[in-house]
Design an enzyme around this catalytic site. Structure first.
Site, PDB file in Angstrom:
ATOM      1  N   ASP A 417      -2.114  -1.637   9.408  1.00  0.00           N
ATOM      2  CA  ASP A 417      -0.709  -1.544   9.006  1.00  0.00           C
ATOM      3  C   ASP A 417      -0.650  -1.454   7.480  1.00  0.00           C
ATOM      4  O   ASP A 417      -1.001  -2.408   6.784  1.00  0.00           O
ATOM      5  CB  ASP A 417       0.034  -2.788   9.525  1.00  0.00           C
ATOM      6  N   HIS A 418      -0.173  -0.309   6.978  1.00  0.00           N
ATOM      7  CA  HIS A 418      -0.154  -0.103   5.532  1.00  0.00           C
ATOM      8  C   HIS A 418       0.882  -0.994   4.834  1.00  0.00           C
ATOM      9  O   HIS A 418       0.889  -1.089   3.602  1.00  0.00           O
ATOM     10  CB  HIS A 418       0.138   1.371   5.220  1.00  0.00           C
ATOM     11  N   ARG A 419       1.735  -1.647   5.594  1.00  0.00           N
ATOM     12  CA  ARG A 419       2.696  -2.570   4.999  1.00  0.00           C
ATOM     13  C   ARG A 419       2.037  -3.877   4.581  1.00  0.00           C
ATOM     14  O   ARG A 419       2.553  -4.576   3.698  1.00  0.00           O
ATOM     15  CB  ARG A 419       3.841  -2.863   5.986  1.00  0.00           C
TER      16      ARG A 419
END
Length: 447
Positions: A417-419
């Site tokens: 998850d790039h968040r």
């Protein structure tokens, strides 16, 4: 007065289930906790026990039907009418032993005696549980656990929401020492599928063209499992910005260790596999990079870091992909992990996995090496933050100290998850896994 029984809250946010099999018929007189229906929900087949004894007056569902939590499944006759034998000489319900007393008898705990319900009666846990009216609120998994441990749910102090009895409550009432044993749920029988639309997530898809105008077509209803997978994958791909980092691990030494120990492991009833080493390497690397053992709570603006390491392993079955969970991987030795992995995979393939087998995961590994391929980009198992994909290891020429030598290389892909993490974080986490796979003695010593 009739007594309706509705689909209970099955926990973990589950809102519906598909009826696999109805185990009773109208007119049957059954005991409390006797098997009532089998349902499939969120990838598991679960047996729903009867919350009380009585005569089955009406059955409102059929195999293949999807029902929501709170929807009435079965209606029972009034207890006094059922006990009096209304409708044709049925047995007195009060004389039917319940599953909990039967379990207690078979455990070898001595004779089972009737327990008083008045102020003078006492039983294990009754002093703190108090009197209850009506069925005890508990999930099917908790009822099954109570039957296996021989615990009467009516004597258990409830600590769950809304007065629900939890698994921990049952274990506490039983002394807290027993571990849950898994009872087979049975193979789901063949049944006619009923087509149902998928729940949409995000943007509504445009209408499909009429494919029949170009040639013959065949329409096949999605199974409950396939619909669940489709909806969860759509949810994950819609909500999570995926990014993938690729790497390769030189597993020449690890492969040699596995090959050398095939026979010793077989003598202990085990088949040693790469997956157990992958589990251990990932668990140890997660300690160094805890943001990948987490879930994002966007509403609260918080990252939930999980201080436990329960890893999911994707298992391909005839029904579809199922992800059972192995708990506390970081704390278990390799032999125990391998034994647990084999037993868990067998339960999944036989359709005997329970809901507890399939939930609570913090990170997932999917190993497609047995099927070939040079790599894959798997979708994150929402609400987790990352997933490790593993392809087939191959012997390739490698330049080592100025010489070309054959080495066994294992392709891996880390999708996250790039968040919650950046590309550099993903690269460092993948490198931590590769480092342990390339130095298997670390896996054997770090725990």
């Amino acid at each position: 007065m009739s007594r309706p029984f509705a689909l209970p809250d099955l926990g973990e946010g589950l809102t519906e289930a598909e009826i696999v099999k109805v185990l009773v018929e109208e007119g049957d007189v059954i005991a409390e906790d006797a098997p009532l229906l089998e349902v499939e929900t969120d990838k598991a087949t679960v047996e729903i026990p009867s919350p009380f004894g009585g005569r089955v007056a009406s059955i409102h569902v059929r195999a293949g039907q999807t029902v929501k939590v709170g929807e009435v499944l079965v209606t029972f006759d009034d207890a006094t009418l059922a006990a009096s034998g209304r409708g044709g000489g049925a047995a007195d319900v009060s004389q039917i032993p319940t599953a909990s007393t039967t379990a207690a008898a078979t455990r070898g705990s001595g004779p089972v005696t009737a327990q008083a319900t008045g102020s003078g009666g006492a039983s294990r846990g009754s002093a703190v549980a108090g009197a209850r009216v009506g069925p005890v609120p508990a999930t099917p998994a908790t009822r099954r656990l109570a039957r296996e441990l021989g615990v009467d749910l009516g004597t258990v102090r409830a600590t769950g929401p809304g007065g629900r009895v939890t698994d921990d409550d049952v274990r506490t009432a039983n002394g807290g020492a027993e571990r849950r044993a898994v009872a087979p749920a049975g193979q789901a029988p063949e049944r006619d599928a009923i087509a149902k639309p998928l729940r949409s997530v995000g943007v509504e898809p445009p209408a499909l063209p009429r494919f029949e105008q170009w040639g013959p077509v065949e329409r096949q209803p999605l199974s409950h499992l396939r619909r669940t997978i489709a909806e969860r994958m759509t949810l994950s791909a819609t909500l999570i910005p995926h990014v993938t980092h690729f790497d390769r691990a030189d597993v020449t030494e690890l492969d040699a260790i596995i090959r050398r120990n095939v026979e010793p492991a077989r003598e202990r009833g085990l088949t040693l596999t790469l997956t157990s080493f992958l589990l251990k390497a990932a668990a140890l690397a997660l300690h160094e990079h805890p943001q990948f053992n987490a879930s994002l709570d966007p509403a609260a603006g918080e990252l939930i870091l999980k201080r436990y390491c329960h890893l999911g392993v994707a298992v391909a079955t005839e029904r579809g992909l199922i992800v059972p969970v192995i708990r506390d991987v970081d704390r278990k030795p390799l032999i125990e992990l391998q034994r647990e992995l084999a037993a868990l995979a067998q339960r999944v393939r036989e359709g005997k996995a329970t809901l507890d087998d399939l939930r609570g995961g913090t990170f997932t590994i999917t190993n497609i090496g047995a099927l070939g391929g040079t790599g894959a980009i798997p979708i994150i198992n929402y609400p987790e933050a990352a997933i490790l994909g593993v392809a087939r290891a191959r012997e390739e020429p490698v330049v080592q100290e100025g010489r070309i030598v054959p080495r066994t290389l294992l392709p891996i892909s880390l999708t996250f998850d790039h968040r919650v993490a950046d590309g550099a974080d993903g690269a460092r986490f993948a490198a931590a896994i590769v480092r342990r796979l390339e130095r298997p003695e670390q896996i054997l010593l770090e725990w």
